[in-house]
Design an enzyme around this catalytic site. Structure first.
Site, PDB file in Angstrom:
ATOM      1  N   PHE A 142       0.874  -1.246  -0.139  1.00 45.69           N
ATOM      2  CA  PHE A 142      -0.105   0.044  -0.049  1.00 45.69           C
ATOM      3  C   PHE A 142       0.785   1.298   0.020  1.00 45.69           C
ATOM      4  CE2 PHE A 142       0.965  -0.063   4.574  1.00 45.69           C
ATOM      5  CZ  PHE A 142       1.031   1.301   4.770  1.00 45.69           C
ATOM      6  N   CYS A 164       9.541   1.585   3.505  1.00 43.43           N
ATOM      7  CA  CYS A 164      10.336   0.445   3.862  1.00 43.43           C
ATOM      8  C   CYS A 164      11.882   1.272   4.006  1.00 43.43           C
ATOM      9  CB  CYS A 164      10.545  -0.587   2.745  1.00 43.43           C
ATOM     10  SG  CYS A 164      11.018   0.204   1.191  1.00 43.43           S
TER      11      CYS A 164
END
Ligand code: NAD
Length: 500
Positions: free
Chosen positions: A152, A284
């Site tokens: 997402f 990330c």
């Protein structure tokens, strides 16, 4: 209420096979209001998309690389034309700020720019006269139908780490985006069609585990690229490999930023703010651990705390917001529970962002910036990926202790060092066990002509995404040995041919 469908064989599909009664609500994270309903693919929907892709593949693979490159050039100009619309769509479903969303689209465009060079990138090798009258040449061939399963947190950029390179190499693509922010994937599909990509070469199936499992077991899917959490990535990688597919999975992270005593603290604090709280920590490559070395901790906290306290949290479309909401109500609860856990474990919560309510946006999924001091490696908030605006400061005496923290952590996506000491920077670059290193750069996401990938449990598979690694992943090599009739030796040869 918008119904968000699939994109199969050149058309948005919202009926028939695509529905089968399965769907999921999509929310605007800044208001908490439902903005759409996304259809969730069944196995039959996935089969329809893969079949369309398999049908389109041979003609696309036969299309000259220059023609494929020209479609990429056109696609790039359309992305630039529609960058604001794409960024708005990202912000409405993901929550990140509009400017950050534009940055995401821009990083995707850079991969398209790389893919525009495909005639050069796929050029083969030729060696004349390997034996008398014999030549050898190698060429890269596309794999067939390849699939991308994406998270997402970058609904445009992460799919664009994959499909521009895959398509330019001559593959057909089936994208399975996150069901939390599905709309931008359809916009990308329509732009590719407008750029001249033939129907069926790029398809989107919206969905969840059902769609993923159908892709992983489909006989006509040759390769799977996954980006997402470690638990799901390991499952996807193992299953894809067990089913004989080429696979790569880029996964979770806990990125450390080591602050040396000689670092420029103002610049370090700015870096920590952007890398820790940008996109609400849902990256990330976010920095979630700052390691303060050799007594620099007090001076660092003195500068950091007021900045975290004055972070401007608000809806992503508000120009003044520095940080938007979290993606869903469930994710807000999960991140808040990590903060509770850190407090219970004895870490010092210096800035507490829990319970933040914004006037007019009372139902939005907002969490203020949270900052922990004196975090220790045994704590859950240190060990696990939180994926929210929560920065942990760990204090250590020496550089070696900091390096050990980085290297002992199960994740190894990125790691950064802030210092003015070239020796320390060089040693860190060589010794840190992470796939991407920043030297006075907090989020070292490599540019499109290098490649992106982590180490340890931040990755499964042996190829990074994009750059020449992407070209390698999405192609297979064919090597031909050729001799023309005048060079053919007389009679059958029963011994292993050798040169000469
Ligand atoms: P996620 O693992 O929940 O979802 C990723 C994809 O897998 C989605 O398309 C989702 O629909 C699908 N999926 C979810 N549950 C599944 C299941 N049980 N079986 C099969 N498929 C399933 O990840 P997310 O929450 O969307 O994204 C956040 C995660 O992604 C973080 O861990 C972050 O670090 C990671 N991430 C990694 C990188 C990288 O390059 N290393 C980049 C971006 C995000």
């Amino acid at each position: 209420m918008a119904v968000i469908g699939h994109y199969i064989d050149g058309k948005i599909v919202t009926t028939a096979l695509s529905t089968a009664g399965r769907s999921s609500p999509v929310f605007d994270p800044s208001t908490g209001a439902q903005s759409g309903e996304v259809l969730l693919a069944t196995g039959a929907t996935v089969d329809e998309a893969v079949t369309a892709a398999a049908r389109a593949f041979p003609a696309w693979a036969d299309t000259p690389t220059l023609t494929r490159a020209r479609i990429m050039f056109k696609f790039k100009s359309l992305l630039e034309r529609d960058i604001d619309a794409l960024a708005t769509a990202i912000t409405k479903e993901h929550g990140k700020t509009f400017e950050d969303a534009k940055g995401e689209v821009m990083r995707g465009i850079e991969v398209v720019e790389f893919a525009c060079g495909i005639p050069h990138l796929m050029r083969g090798d030729f060696t004349e006269q390997v034996a008398r009258g014999v030549d050898v040449f190698s060429a890269r061939h596309p794999l067939g139908v390849v699939a991308g399963i994406t998270p997402f947190n970058f609904p445009v950029m992460v799919p664009m780490w994959m499909f521009p390179v895959a398509l330019a190499c001559g593959n057909a693509f089936v994208l399975k985006p996150s069901e939390k922010d599905p709309t931008p994937s359809l916009m990308l599909a329509e732009l590719l069609a407008e750029a001249g990509l033939p129907a069926g070469v790029f398809n989107v199936v919206q969905g969840d585990k059902v769609a993923v499992d159908a892709l992983l077991s489909h006989k006509d899917v040759a390769a799977v690229s996954f980006v997402g959490s470690t638990a799901i990535g390991e499952y996807v990688y193992r299953t894809a490999c067990a089913n004989g597919k080429r696979a790569q999975a880029l996964c979770g992270a806990k990125n450390h930023l080591v602050v040396m005593p000689d670092a420029d603290l103002d610049k370090t604090v700015d870096a920590l703010m952007g890398a820790g709280y940008g996109s609400a920590g849902e990256r990330c490559m976010a920095v979630s651990v700052a390691v303060a070395v050799g007594g620099v901790g007090d001076a660092l906290m003195e500068k950091l705390v007021p900045k975290v306290r004055s972070l401007k949290v608000g809806p992503g479309l508000d120009k003044d917001s520095e940080m938007g909401p979290l993606v869903t109500k469930e994710h807000l609860a999960k991140v808040s529970a990590y903060v509770d856990d850190g407090v219970a474990a004895g870490a010092e919560l210096v800035v507490d962002g829990r319970g933040l309510k914004l006037q007019g946006y009372e139902n939005g999924y907002f969490l203020g910036g949270c900052l922990f001091d004196n975090v220790t490696p045994d704590m859950k908030i240190y060990k696990e990926e939180i994926f929210g605006p929560v920065l942990s400061v760990v204090r250590v005496d020496r550089y070696d202790d900091a390096l050990k923290l980085v290297n002992d952590h199960e994740y190894g996506n990125g790691a950064a060092i802030f210092t003015r000491d070239g020796d320390a920077a060089r040693a860190f670059d060589r010794d840190a066990k992470a796939g991407m290193i920043g030297i006075n750069v907090p989020i070292p996401v490599p540019v499109a002509f290098h490649s992106f990938g982590g180490w340890k449990r931040s990755v499964f598979g042996d190829r990074n995404v994009y750059g020449m690694e992407g070209v390698g992943f999405y192609t297979k090599m064919k090597t031909t040995t050729a001799r023309w009739p005048t060079g053919i030796r007389e009679g059958a040869q029963f011994v292993m041919p050798t040169t000469g």
